[in-house]
Write an enzyme that holds these catalytic residues in place. Sequence first.
Site, PDB file in Angstrom:
ATOM      1  N   ARG A 173       0.821  -1.233   0.000  1.00 53.87           N
ATOM      2  CA  ARG A 173       0.000   0.000   0.000  1.00 53.87           C
ATOM      3  C   ARG A 173       0.839   1.260   0.000  1.00 53.87           C
ATOM      4  NH1 ARG A 173      -3.502  -3.290   3.117  1.00 53.87           N
ATOM      5  NH2 ARG A 173      -5.247  -3.989   1.789  1.00 53.87           N
ATOM      6  N   ASP A 182       3.561   7.216  -5.475  1.00 53.13           N
ATOM      7  CA  ASP A 182       2.451   6.708  -4.670  1.00 53.13           C
ATOM      8  C   ASP A 182       1.814   7.821  -3.853  1.00 53.13           C
ATOM      9  OD1 ASP A 182       1.659   4.365  -2.227  1.00 53.13           O
ATOM     10  OD2 ASP A 182       1.305   4.078  -4.361  1.00 53.13           O
ATOM     11  N   ASP A 212      -8.533   1.477 -10.221  1.00 52.13           N
ATOM     12  CA  ASP A 212      -7.268   0.854 -10.607  1.00 52.13           C
ATOM     13  C   ASP A 212      -6.370   0.635  -9.379  1.00 52.13           C
ATOM     14  OD1 ASP A 212      -5.190   0.234 -12.731  1.00 52.13           O
ATOM     15  OD2 ASP A 212      -4.189   1.875 -11.660  1.00 52.13           O
ATOM     16  N   HIS A 216      -3.312  -1.557  -3.830  1.00 50.22           N
ATOM     17  CA  HIS A 216      -2.211  -0.712  -3.371  1.00 50.22           C
ATOM     18  C   HIS A 216      -2.682   0.481  -2.568  1.00 50.22           C
ATOM     19  CE1 HIS A 216       0.304  -3.302  -5.742  1.00 50.22           C
ATOM     20  NE2 HIS A 216      -0.651  -3.239  -6.657  1.00 50.22           N
ATOM     21  N   GLU A 248     -10.039  -3.094  -8.649  1.00 48.78           N
ATOM     22  CA  GLU A 248      -9.069  -4.026  -9.205  1.00 48.78           C
ATOM     23  C   GLU A 248      -8.171  -4.508  -8.088  1.00 48.78           C
ATOM     24  OE1 GLU A 248      -5.580  -2.916 -10.692  1.00 48.78           O
ATOM     25  OE2 GLU A 248      -5.186  -4.667 -11.914  1.00 48.78           O
ATOM     26  N   ASN A 313      -8.423  -9.638 -19.331  1.00 53.43           N
ATOM     27  CA  ASN A 313      -8.525  -8.186 -19.229  1.00 53.43           C
ATOM     28  C   ASN A 313      -7.366  -7.554 -19.978  1.00 53.43           C
ATOM     29  OD1 ASN A 313      -6.315  -8.385 -17.486  1.00 53.43           O
ATOM     30  ND2 ASN A 313      -7.194  -7.007 -15.944  1.00 53.43           N
ATOM     31  N   ARG A 352     -17.785  -8.794 -17.418  1.00 53.30           N
ATOM     32  CA  ARG A 352     -17.246  -7.760 -18.293  1.00 53.30           C
ATOM     33  C   ARG A 352     -16.619  -8.433 -19.506  1.00 53.30           C
ATOM     34  NH1 ARG A 352     -12.457  -4.682 -15.614  1.00 53.30           N
ATOM     35  NH2 ARG A 352     -11.510  -6.714 -15.964  1.00 53.30           N
TER      36      ARG A 352
HETATM   37  C1  QV4 Z   1       9.936   0.540 -14.510  1.00 55.45           C
HETATM   38  C2  QV4 Z   1      10.447  -0.456 -13.472  1.00 55.45           C
HETATM   39  C3  QV4 Z   1      10.320   0.131 -12.079  1.00 55.45           C
HETATM   40  C4  QV4 Z   1      11.101   1.420 -12.030  1.00 55.45           C
HETATM   41  C5  QV4 Z   1      10.526   2.370 -13.062  1.00 55.45           C
HETATM   42  C6  QV4 Z   1      11.322   3.635 -13.054  1.00 55.45           C
HETATM   43  O1  QV4 Z   1       9.621  -1.635 -13.534  1.00 55.45           O
HETATM   44  O2  QV4 Z   1      10.847  -0.793 -11.120  1.00 55.45           O
HETATM   45  O3  QV4 Z   1      11.016   1.990 -10.732  1.00 55.45           O
HETATM   46  O4  QV4 Z   1      10.576   1.793 -14.390  1.00 55.45           O
HETATM   47  O5  QV4 Z   1      10.536   4.601 -13.749  1.00 55.45           O
HETATM   48  C7  QV4 Z   1       5.236   0.959 -16.875  1.00 55.45           C
HETATM   49  C8  QV4 Z   1       6.390   0.074 -17.313  1.00 55.45           C
HETATM   50  C9  QV4 Z   1       7.265  -0.261 -16.123  1.00 55.45           C
HETATM   51  C10 QV4 Z   1       7.811   1.028 -15.521  1.00 55.45           C
HETATM   52  C11 QV4 Z   1       6.611   1.935 -15.165  1.00 55.45           C
HETATM   53  C12 QV4 Z   1       7.104   3.324 -14.824  1.00 55.45           C
HETATM   54  O6  QV4 Z   1       5.830  -1.131 -17.846  1.00 55.45           O
HETATM   55  O7  QV4 Z   1       8.364  -1.070 -16.567  1.00 55.45           O
HETATM   56  O8  QV4 Z   1       8.534   0.706 -14.299  1.00 55.45           O
HETATM   57  O9  QV4 Z   1       5.734   2.129 -16.259  1.00 55.45           O
HETATM   58  O10 QV4 Z   1       7.197   3.422 -13.473  1.00 55.45           O
HETATM   59  C13 QV4 Z   1       0.265  -0.640 -16.412  1.00 55.45           C
HETATM   60  C14 QV4 Z   1       1.300  -1.621 -16.965  1.00 55.45           C
HETATM   61  C15 QV4 Z   1       2.659  -1.405 -16.340  1.00 55.45           C
HETATM   62  C16 QV4 Z   1       3.060   0.054 -16.490  1.00 55.45           C
HETATM   63  C17 QV4 Z   1       2.008   0.881 -15.737  1.00 55.45           C
HETATM   64  C18 QV4 Z   1       2.329   2.356 -15.727  1.00 55.45           C
HETATM   65  O11 QV4 Z   1       0.864  -2.939 -16.679  1.00 55.45           O
HETATM   66  O12 QV4 Z   1       3.596  -2.215 -17.015  1.00 55.45           O
HETATM   67  O13 QV4 Z   1       4.394   0.269 -15.956  1.00 55.45           O
HETATM   68  O14 QV4 Z   1       0.747   0.707 -16.398  1.00 55.45           O
HETATM   69  O15 QV4 Z   1       2.483   2.834 -17.026  1.00 55.45           O
HETATM   70  C19 QV4 Z   1       0.017  -5.452 -10.222  1.00 55.45           C
HETATM   71  C20 QV4 Z   1      -0.989  -4.516  -9.562  1.00 55.45           C
HETATM   72  C21 QV4 Z   1      -2.161  -4.233 -10.456  1.00 55.45           C
HETATM   73  C22 QV4 Z   1      -1.694  -3.777 -11.842  1.00 55.45           C
HETATM   74  C23 QV4 Z   1      -0.780  -4.875 -12.415  1.00 55.45           C
HETATM   75  C24 QV4 Z   1      -0.262  -4.517 -13.804  1.00 55.45           C
HETATM   76  O16 QV4 Z   1      -1.454  -5.088  -8.361  1.00 55.45           O
HETATM   77  O17 QV4 Z   1      -2.972  -3.216  -9.892  1.00 55.45           O
HETATM   78  O18 QV4 Z   1       0.326  -5.060 -11.564  1.00 55.45           O
HETATM   79  N1  QV4 Z   1      -2.825  -3.493 -12.734  1.00 55.45           N
HETATM   80  C25 QV4 Z   1      -3.263  -2.095 -12.865  1.00 55.45           C
HETATM   81  C26 QV4 Z   1      -3.626  -1.768 -14.311  1.00 55.45           C
HETATM   82  C27 QV4 Z   1      -2.365  -1.797 -15.171  1.00 55.45           C
HETATM   83  C28 QV4 Z   1      -1.432  -0.667 -14.746  1.00 55.45           C
HETATM   84  C29 QV4 Z   1      -1.471  -0.415 -13.299  1.00 55.45           C
HETATM   85  C30 QV4 Z   1      -2.266  -1.089 -12.436  1.00 55.45           C
HETATM   86  C31 QV4 Z   1      -0.719   0.770 -12.823  1.00 55.45           C
HETATM   87  O19 QV4 Z   1      -4.561  -2.696 -14.782  1.00 55.45           O
HETATM   88  O20 QV4 Z   1      -2.673  -1.664 -16.545  1.00 55.45           O
HETATM   89  O21 QV4 Z   1      -0.072  -1.026 -15.103  1.00 55.45           O
HETATM   90  O22 QV4 Z   1      -1.642   1.843 -12.941  1.00 55.45           O
HETATM   91  O23 QV4 Z   1      -0.483  -6.754 -10.229  1.00 55.45           O
HETATM   92 CA    CA Z   2      -0.392   3.077  -2.703  1.00 54.15          CA
END
Ligand code: QV4
Ligand code: CA
Length: 511
Positions: A173, A182, A212, A216, A248, A313, A352
């Site tokens: 979280r 965050d 979303d 967290h 989610e 999804n 959905r």
């Molecule tokens: C990267 C490194 C990090 C580093 C960072 C530095 O991984 O360790 O600190 O660079 O900037 C994108 C990139 C990712 C990058 C990040 C920028 O893929 O490599 O970090 O941006 O910080 C979507 C995509 C992610 C994307 C993110 C933000 O899936 O790849 O990250 O959008 O653009 C968990 C959660 C769940 C989540 C799931 C994907 O519990 O809640 O992961 N699902 C929801 C959405 C999803 C979205 C997010 C959450 C974030 O459905 O689409 O992630 O809003 O299971």
């Molecule tokens: Ca949080």
Amino acid sequence: MRLLLLLSVFDVCWAQYDPRTKCGRTSIVHLFEWRWDDIALECERYLAPNGFGGVQVSPPNENAVINNPLRPWWERYQPVSYKICSRSGSEDEFRAMVKRCNDVGVNIYVDAVVNHMCGKDVSAGTSSTCGSYYNPGSRDFPAVPYSGWDFNDGKCQTSSGEIENYNDANQVRDCRLSGLLDLALEKDYVRSTIAAYLNHLISIGVAGFRIDASKHMWPGDMKAFLDKLNNLNTSWFPEGSRPFIYQEVIDLGGEAIHSSDYFGNGRVTEFKYGAKLGTVIRKWDGEKMAYLKNWGEGWSFMPSDKALVFVDNHDNQRGHGAGGASILTFWDARLYKMAVGFMLAHPYGFPRVMSSFKWPRYFENGKDVNDWVGPPNDNGTIKQVTINADTTCGNDWVCEHRWRQIRNMVIFRNVVNGQSLTNWWDNGSNQIAFGRGNKGFIVFNNDDWALNSNLQTGLPAGTYCDVISGDKSDNDCTGIQVHVGNDGRAYFSICNSAEDPFIAIHVNAKL
Ligand code: QV4
Ligand code: CA
């Protein structure tokens, strides 16, 4: 009077679990990355006429423009402000869409990204969908406004500042999810700012929210901003209607965070659903369709009235999030139609339907290196959804929701709404059948041999059109006909090599 009072209280307490769909519509579709103008058109020309209850839209707020990789779909999960201004369109276009969809009884549900802002390493500047300035390094988002005080940096106990261990609820979280800044949701200022964003959307006419990354956020912090939400706009919803909330939360078991932690706020996504159904329909791990007899809570899923269910999804159809290799998607079309058909026929949960775009999948060492590719576009501008003569979509939009088998099962679910599961039959392997009261009946053959069985359908006698192989048009069937006798029994023959090895009939498709 007392009964009325009781009923009204009952309605209020169930409110955030109720999608508030119109005219007994029983499912929603995620039009992933669609433009607002195209969604408005789809509501009027397709979704309303075919009984879809609503649309989940992509995040409408201003996000960071990511150019490496080039305009990934996931840039929309990196907020820069809560201005309604994104690649899907402007606030005016968003307003027009909500009005046009509401006017034909199709609700709009917004994907609300409120756990975080953009990635910590995104460069400062005005590279954003509405031109707002932001500086992730100094936690400065003047277009909201948010400043360093509004983020969790000081609270996270890990050395990296990132989530490192999903068995530590505090990290999950209070630390950054993949580097995403965050938000400090214990602060009233942050809660009120989020509530103002969501109330702005409610005033425009939206019916609810996908929250979303709920996993967290502390459930109590979420409740704090959810309690600040106004009732829905009475231009389209009854007085006192509460927004529909689905959170989610990925909980496949074995972690510190549980879906049930969030039941007080609204429905929760049941990720076990798609992961397990994919395993069963792929016949992996010794799973077989006969085991679906106690599908739902019997498989340790959350209570049906708390569940938002789906086969795939936008994350797990491309290897993000959770569900793994078993997840069925449009790439596995024949099995996918069976899975979506089963989901829409079965009473468990609120479904959905996914509607995707095609991207150039390319696997290297088992990973799709193009999992980031954004929506079909011309130099960054999202392409229109064109409609072909055969009602399919062009411009690389997949439009699964327009596939006859899926569209007709959306209608099937509306026809059987409220009817319990009856007349279950199976052959102990992968041939199953079940009815929904006296309104509908469905038969699957996922074995490697033919199904030839005389089954009790529970339906009134008559000739029915199979809505999988065709439609009822005028007073004829374009596909298979099924004859139900006075005893409710009918003979079903499904070849295992059939294009779609399942048959579905219901009382609105009866000659
Ligand atoms: C990267 C490194 C990090 C580093 C960072 C530095 O991984 O360790 O600190 O660079 O900037 C994108 C990139 C990712 C990058 C990040 C920028 O893929 O490599 O970090 O941006 O910080 C979507 C995509 C992610 C994307 C993110 C933000 O899936 O790849 O990250 O959008 O653009 C968990 C959660 C769940 C989540 C799931 C994907 O519990 O809640 O992961 N699902 C929801 C959405 C999803 C979205 C997010 C959450 C974030 O459905 O689409 O992630 O809003 O299971
Ligand atoms: Ca949080």
